[in-house]
Design a protein around this motif. Structure first.
Motif, PDB file in Angstrom:
ATOM      1  N   ILE A 178       0.848  -1.178   0.000  1.00 33.65           N
ATOM      2  CA  ILE A 178       0.000   0.000   0.000  1.00 33.65           C
ATOM      3  C   ILE A 178       0.893   1.242   0.000  1.00 33.65           C
ATOM      4  N   VAL A 179       0.668   2.140  -0.928  1.00 36.74           N
ATOM      5  CA  VAL A 179       1.445   3.381  -0.991  1.00 36.74           C
ATOM      6  C   VAL A 179       0.495   4.560  -0.847  1.00 36.74           C
ATOM      7  N   ILE A 180       0.799   5.420   0.132  1.00 39.06           N
ATOM      8  CA  ILE A 180      -0.016   6.600   0.405  1.00 39.06           C
ATOM      9  C   ILE A 180       0.851   7.838   0.134  1.00 39.06           C
ATOM     10  N   ASP A 181       0.434   8.623  -0.836  1.00 43.09           N
ATOM     11  CA  ASP A 181       1.160   9.831  -1.223  1.00 43.09           C
ATOM     12  C   ASP A 181       0.384  11.066  -0.783  1.00 43.09           C
ATOM     13  N   GLY A 182       1.114  12.067  -0.281  1.00 44.80           N
ATOM     14  CA  GLY A 182       0.454  13.267   0.219  1.00 44.80           C
ATOM     15  C   GLY A 182       0.334  14.372  -0.806  1.00 44.80           C
ATOM     16  N   SER A 183      -0.011  14.009  -2.049  1.00 45.98           N
ATOM     17  CA  SER A 183      -0.108  14.958  -3.160  1.00 45.98           C
ATOM     18  C   SER A 183       1.254  15.583  -3.478  1.00 45.98           C
ATOM     19  N   SER A 184       2.209  14.730  -3.794  1.00 42.69           N
ATOM     20  CA  SER A 184       3.561  15.186  -4.122  1.00 42.69           C
ATOM     21  C   SER A 184       3.554  16.128  -5.321  1.00 42.69           C
ATOM     22  N   THR A 185       4.489  17.087  -5.280  1.00 36.31           N
ATOM     23  CA  THR A 185       4.598  18.050  -6.372  1.00 36.31           C
ATOM     24  C   THR A 185       5.857  17.831  -7.222  1.00 36.31           C
ATOM     25  N   ASN A 187       8.332  14.510  -9.026  1.00 36.07           N
ATOM     26  CA  ASN A 187       7.945  13.389  -9.901  1.00 36.07           C
ATOM     27  C   ASN A 187       7.791  12.069  -9.149  1.00 36.07           C
ATOM     28  N   THR A 188       7.469  12.165  -7.851  1.00 37.89           N
ATOM     29  CA  THR A 188       7.234  10.953  -7.058  1.00 37.89           C
ATOM     30  C   THR A 188       6.157  10.068  -7.679  1.00 37.89           C
ATOM     31  N   ILE A 189       5.044  10.649  -8.059  1.00 41.86           N
ATOM     32  CA  ILE A 189       3.923   9.852  -8.574  1.00 41.86           C
ATOM     33  C   ILE A 189       4.301   9.169  -9.885  1.00 41.86           C
ATOM     34  N   GLN A 190       5.058   9.840 -10.725  1.00 46.65           N
ATOM     35  CA  GLN A 190       5.500   9.212 -11.977  1.00 46.65           C
ATOM     36  C   GLN A 190       6.372   7.985 -11.696  1.00 46.65           C
ATOM     37  N   ILE A 191       7.226   8.092 -10.675  1.00 46.37           N
ATOM     38  CA  ILE A 191       8.071   6.943 -10.312  1.00 46.37           C
ATOM     39  C   ILE A 191       7.211   5.819  -9.765  1.00 46.37           C
ATOM     40  N   ILE A 192       6.279   6.146  -8.902  1.00 44.13           N
ATOM     41  CA  ILE A 192       5.385   5.120  -8.342  1.00 44.13           C
ATOM     42  C   ILE A 192       4.622   4.410  -9.458  1.00 44.13           C
ATOM     43  N   ASN A 193       4.171   5.152 -10.440  1.00 42.83           N
ATOM     44  CA  ASN A 193       3.400   4.559 -11.545  1.00 42.83           C
ATOM     45  C   ASN A 193       4.202   3.534 -12.338  1.00 42.83           C
ATOM     46  N   LYS A 194       5.518   3.633 -12.311  1.00 40.18           N
ATOM     47  CA  LYS A 194       6.356   2.639 -12.982  1.00 40.18           C
ATOM     48  C   LYS A 194       6.177   1.254 -12.365  1.00 40.18           C
ATOM     49  N   PHE A 195       5.746   1.243 -11.098  1.00 43.38           N
ATOM     50  CA  PHE A 195       5.633  -0.020 -10.358  1.00 43.38           C
ATOM     51  C   PHE A 195       4.177  -0.331  -9.991  1.00 43.38           C
ATOM     52  N   LYS A 196       3.231   0.239 -10.733  1.00 47.43           N
ATOM     53  CA  LYS A 196       1.824   0.113 -10.349  1.00 47.43           C
ATOM     54  C   LYS A 196       1.347  -1.340 -10.328  1.00 47.43           C
ATOM     55  N   ASN A 197       1.954  -2.200 -11.114  1.00 46.29           N
ATOM     56  CA  ASN A 197       1.551  -3.611 -11.122  1.00 46.29           C
ATOM     57  C   ASN A 197       1.986  -4.339  -9.852  1.00 46.29           C
ATOM     58  N   ASN A 198       2.885  -3.731  -9.083  1.00 39.34           N
ATOM     59  CA  ASN A 198       3.348  -4.332  -7.833  1.00 39.34           C
ATOM     60  C   ASN A 198       2.728  -3.678  -6.603  1.00 39.34           C
ATOM     61  N   ILE A 199       1.863  -2.698  -6.823  1.00 43.39           N
ATOM     62  CA  ILE A 199       1.234  -1.963  -5.721  1.00 43.39           C
ATOM     63  C   ILE A 199      -0.259  -2.270  -5.719  1.00 43.39           C
ATOM     64  N   HIS A 200      -0.743  -2.746  -4.587  1.00 45.94           N
ATOM     65  CA  HIS A 200      -2.132  -3.193  -4.508  1.00 45.94           C
ATOM     66  C   HIS A 200      -3.109  -2.045  -4.257  1.00 45.94           C
ATOM     67  N   HIS A 201      -2.655  -1.046  -3.496  1.00 46.18           N
ATOM     68  CA  HIS A 201      -3.496   0.120  -3.234  1.00 46.18           C
ATOM     69  C   HIS A 201      -2.611   1.362  -3.313  1.00 46.18           C
ATOM     70  N   PHE A 202      -3.048   2.347  -4.075  1.00 42.84           N
ATOM     71  CA  PHE A 202      -2.322   3.610  -4.168  1.00 42.84           C
ATOM     72  C   PHE A 202      -3.306   4.753  -3.975  1.00 42.84           C
ATOM     73  N   LEU A 203      -2.948   5.670  -3.076  1.00 45.83           N
ATOM     74  CA  LEU A 203      -3.797   6.812  -2.789  1.00 45.83           C
ATOM     75  C   LEU A 203      -2.928   8.063  -2.776  1.00 45.83           C
TER      76      LEU A 203
END
Length: 248
Positions: A37-44, A46-62
């Motif tokens: 589970i990855v919880i992001d606090g509305s990063s400004t 490129n954190t979210i772009q990096i996380i999206n590279k691994f979206k198939n390995n993340i079960h919940h993303f907020l």
């Protein structure tokens, strides 16, 4: 061996420099019954772009604004469906690929409700500059300034619903207060995993300035008084002294 499901939570805000290594250390774990589970606090950044590279390995993303790191942790816990919950901070990573396997075995073989272990602080080059070695828990040891390394702290999910989540009233000491509440006040069965579990980079919000250090001490003191520490002023003095041997 009986299998248990581990819900692992990473909270992040503008963590582009470290989040990829953190996620890769999760993906590389040999134990596979893991809900990530990855919880992001509305990063400004490129954190979210990096996380999206691994979206198939993340079960919940907020990704949404929050009230700080412990509010984000609480959000992750409420999403968790596992038997056990652990936190891996965005600028930390697992010491090796067998950590979650060892955690699972410790819960199963010891009928534990809490498992914790050792931690290394590292510099930007990866060199170890401080070794946090905990040893086994014994009742009353919190009175002597002892506390587990929170990044190594895993517990049964049900404990949050029985004794409460991270309290935002204790600022940077919210993790200390929760561990006090679970272990010292409510005597939950805790098992020590004699193994370096986490590599943690030096720094931290509570240590960034003199004012933050003072606030951290006040939050610690309040947490001690709330959760039955017998002599909070003495414990407050002993707590930082325990760090000295970790540098040798």
């Amino acid at each position: 061996m009986q299998d248990i499901k581990i819900s692992l939570i990473t909270v992040v805000f503008n963590g582009a420099r470290t989040i990829e290594k953190c996620i890769q250390s999760v993906i590389g774990q040999t134990y596979k019954n893991v809900e990530y589970i990855v919880i992001d606090g509305s990063s400004t950044d490129n954190t979210i772009q990096i996380i999206n590279k691994f979206k198939n390995n993340i079960h919940h993303f907020l990704s949404e604004p929050d009230k700080g790191i412990y509010d984000a942790m609480n959000k992750g816990i409420k999403l968790a469906t596992g038997d056990v919950v652990g936190i891996l901070n965005a600028d930390d990573f697992f010491a090796d690929n067998s950590i979650l396997q060892s955690v699972a075995e410790a819960f199963i073989n010891n009928t534990a409700e809490i498992v914790y272990g050792d931690l290394d602080y590292i510099n930007p080059d990866g060199g170890v500059i401080r070794k946090w070695r905990l040893g086994p828990y014994s009742p009353g040891i919190f009175n002597w300034g002892w506390m587990p390394a929170h990044p190594t702290f895993y517990c049964k999910k049900d404990l949050f619903y029985q004794f409460g989540f991270y309290s935002l009233e204790y600022g940077t000491a919210a993790d200390y207060e929760l561990m006090l509440r679970f272990m010292h006040l409510n005597h939950v069965n805790a098992v020590y995993l004699e193994k370096v579990m986490i590599k943690m980079k030096i720094g931290g919000k509570s240590n960034k300035s003199f004012n933050n250090r003072v606030k951290g001490l006040l939050f610690d003191f309040r947490a001690m008084r709330k959760n039955g520490i017998s002599a909070p002023l003495i414990t407050l003095f002993l707590k930082p002294l325990r760090k000295i041997p970790q540098y040798f």
